[in-house]
Scaffold this active site. Structure first.
Site, PDB file in Angstrom:
ATOM      1  N   GLU A  95       0.844  -1.188   0.000  1.00 19.93           N
ATOM      2  CA  GLU A  95       0.000   0.000   0.000  1.00 19.93           C
ATOM      3  C   GLU A  95       0.881   1.240   0.000  1.00 19.93           C
ATOM      4  OE1 GLU A  95      -3.033  -0.157   2.996  1.00 19.93           O
ATOM      5  OE2 GLU A  95      -3.946  -1.955   2.170  1.00 19.93           O
TER       6      GLU A  95
ATOM      7  N   HIS B  58      -8.823  10.138   2.988  1.00 17.33           N
ATOM      8  CA  HIS B  58      -8.585   9.007   2.103  1.00 17.33           C
ATOM      9  C   HIS B  58      -8.876   9.437   0.673  1.00 17.33           C
ATOM     10  CE1 HIS B  58      -8.415   5.005   0.451  1.00 17.33           C
ATOM     11  NE2 HIS B  58      -8.072   4.519   1.629  1.00 17.33           N
TER      12      HIS B  58
ATOM     13  N   ARG C 239      -0.521   9.179   1.300  1.00 14.13           N
ATOM     14  CA  ARG C 239      -1.950   9.479   1.168  1.00 14.13           C
ATOM     15  C   ARG C 239      -2.243  10.961   1.044  1.00 14.13           C
ATOM     16  NH1 ARG C 239      -5.396   5.428   5.139  1.00 14.13           N
ATOM     17  NH2 ARG C 239      -5.281   3.604   3.782  1.00 14.13           N
TER      18      ARG C 239
ATOM     19  N   HIS D 177     -10.878  10.440   6.907  1.00 18.52           N
ATOM     20  CA  HIS D 177     -10.762   9.002   7.110  1.00 18.52           C
ATOM     21  C   HIS D 177     -10.155   8.610   8.451  1.00 18.52           C
ATOM     22  CE1 HIS D 177     -10.271   4.815   6.029  1.00 18.52           C
ATOM     23  NE2 HIS D 177      -8.959   4.882   6.160  1.00 18.52           N
TER      24      HIS D 177
ATOM     25  N   ARG E 216      -0.428   9.254   8.486  1.00 20.83           N
ATOM     26  CA  ARG E 216      -0.389   7.844   8.866  1.00 20.83           C
ATOM     27  C   ARG E 216       0.016   6.958   7.689  1.00 20.83           C
ATOM     28  NH1 ARG E 216      -4.729   3.516   9.058  1.00 20.83           N
ATOM     29  NH2 ARG E 216      -5.863   4.982   7.745  1.00 20.83           N
TER      30      ARG E 216
END
Length: 521
Positions: free
Chosen positions: A115, A234, A280, A339, A374
């Site tokens: 990811e 997100h 992200r 998110h 994060r």
């Protein structure tokens, strides 16, 4: 007011952190306070990607920690990153023993996905995109079998009994009657595991109840709040008009799905060398810009995954199809949605807050792991590691093993929260404290939050929400730089040198809000 004292540990919450804490405290008796059926309203049950852990022989906790540091944009505490990533593999094995059916390879190894911002494939999955729900299923079954755990469903916490230095109890009401008269429950120790704050935004991937109430309770009790400004958006929430917005897991991009604009152009390679697997915050801002310019972005899974999306990612497929999108033949429309809240109640490695008697774990805590951004799938991992830390620390202070069950009698009645004002609060946060921020918008947000709060001075539930919203907006106003998920269009560059964490008390945030109110014509 009714007051009940119990020698049990009181756990406020019903998600992964709460359930895992209860299990790790066994055989010490605990009572869990859950507003809904256990696990049903928890963000952790909705998590799709999985749990990040260096399980492969070619990977290491050190590499995982390095990736965590890089993604956090200079605000991650190295000690915390190493503490968490070193513990990650043992928690995966523990979850497996407790009945979580992680996806396995033909030779019995763990299937792992790559990811965003990970240098290796290290996200352990369950049934493709159902990690959260399957982990919660296994843990809840274990909780139901554990005699030391009492679960009280249909009760919600609205406040903490505190003298500003120590927490000695929790105020509870009926979850079925907003504004019900509270009762006071005093336990041997108190664990806050109520989830994050992203439901404070009009556009969010979080369940409806997750609106910063836990952080607000702790802040109103005097706890120090860290990194409140860092809210992660997100980049691939499915843009179909649902509230909350369904999620198109990052694992899709790990499998090769690409982001395209309304003209079919793939835009991420022009923005970052890692393209769709950039951090992200970078991807979320790129998606946000596409939305603002009217080029409705979409996630194209057709070539990389094709028809296998139906079996590999059933949750994504179902969310698409109920809204008339077939991901096998159509690009999935996406938007950036609130998110995950990296900020929260400041804690140490044992999960202790700044208030004696209050431990915090899960998304309600700010441990120093996530920094400004994060790393993907570190959220569930953090919840597991710090739930066990809380349990171990509490066990050094609480030694009893037998306690009668708590009998609660929650009184109905009281003043309800105006749903229109909750909606107005969420809209103010999305408009002014969203993906892109500036001074004027943040000052307007604080002014609007104050006005809404003034109409609900007798509602603990609403005051908890506005406390957290105030802390997020105030911390964002004070951070005059762009770092990770916090982007200021009027301060687009980071301050040179190592990043710093922020820390605020509610009284400090309110003082700033009051000064802005006086300056506003």
């Amino acid at each position: 007011m009714q007051t009940i004292e119990t020698p049990r540990v009181v756990i406020i919450g019903a998600g992964l952190a709460a359930v895992y804490t209860a299990l790790k405290l066994a055989p010490l008796p605990v009572v869990m306070i859950s507003p809904e059926q256990l696990g049903s309203g928890a963000s952790s049950a909705w998590a799709q990607g999985g749990v990040a852990a260096a399980m492969a022989r070619t990977d290491s906790p050190e590499a995982h920690a390095d990736d965590t540091m890089r993604a956090g944009a200079g605000s991650v505490l190295r000690e915390v990153a190493e503490f968490v990533t070193k513990a990650a593999p043992e928690h995966i094995l523990d979850l497996s023993e407790l009945g979580t059916g992680f996806d396995r390879t033909a030779d019995g190894g763990f299937v792992q996905s790559r990811e965003a911002a990970h240098s290796a494939a290290r996200v352990v999955r369950v049934k493709g995109d159902q990690a959260g729900s399957e982990i919660m299923r296994a843990l809840i079954e274990e909780v139901r079998r554990t005699p030391s755990v009492q679960v009280v469903e249909g009760a919600q916490a609205v406040g903490l009994e505190s003298d500003g230095a120590q927490v000695t109890g929790v105020y509870l009401t009926s979850a079925q009657a907003s504004g019900a008269q509270p009762m006071l429950l005093r336990g041997a120790a108190h664990v806050l595991a109520t989830g994050g704050s992203c439901g404070l935004y009009a556009q969010t991937t979080n369940p409806a109840r997750i609106r910063g109430q836990g952080i607000g309770m702790a802040a109103r009790a005097g706890a120090r709040i860290a990194d409140a400004e860092f809210v992660q958006f997100h980049p691939t929430a499915i843009d179909v008009g649902e509230d909350p917005t369904p999620l198109a897991t990052e694992a899709l991009r790990g499998e090769g799905a690409v982001l395209i604009d309304g003209d079919g152009h793939r835009f991420m390679p022009d923005i970052h060398p890692d393209a769709e697997l950039a951090p992200r915050d970078t991807v979320a801002r790129a998606v946000y810009v596409q939305m603002q310019t009217g080029k409705r972005p979409a996630l194209d899974t057709r070539h990389a995954i094709g028809a296998e999306i139906v079996t590999q990612f059933p949750s994504v497929t179902e969310a698409c199809k109920r809204n008339g999108v077939d991901p096998v033949t159509d690009p999935i429309p996406v938007t950036a949605s609130a998110h995950y809240h990296m900020g929260g109640v400041e804690t140490d490695l044992a999960g202790r807050s700044s208030l004696t008697g209050l431990w915090v774990c899960g998304e309600a805590a700010s441990t120093g792991l996530h920094g400004a951004n994060r790393l993907a799938s570190n959220g569930l991992l953090e919840a597991l590691v710090f739930a066990r830390s809380c349990a171990r620390d509490i066990a050094t202070q609480v030694s009893f093993e037998n306690a009668p069950e708590v009998e609660l009698s929650l009184v109905q009645g009281g003043n309800s929260v105006d749903v229109r004002d909750v909606t107005a609060l969420r809209e103010a946060m999305t408009e002014h404290v969203g993906v892109v921020r500036d001074e004027d918008g943040l000052r307007r947000a604080l002014t609007e939050i104050a006005a809404l709060e003034a109409r609900h001075t007798d509602s603990d539930l609403f005051l908890n929400m506005t406390a957290t919203a105030t802390l997020i907006a105030a911390a964002a106003l004070l951070r005059e730089e762009s770092r990770g998920a916090h982007y200021r269009s009027d301060f687009p560059d980071p301050i040179p040198g190592p990043g710093r964490r922020s820390a605020l008390t509610l009284s400090e945030a309110l003082a700033l809000r009051d000064r802005i109110a006086k300056d506003t014509p």
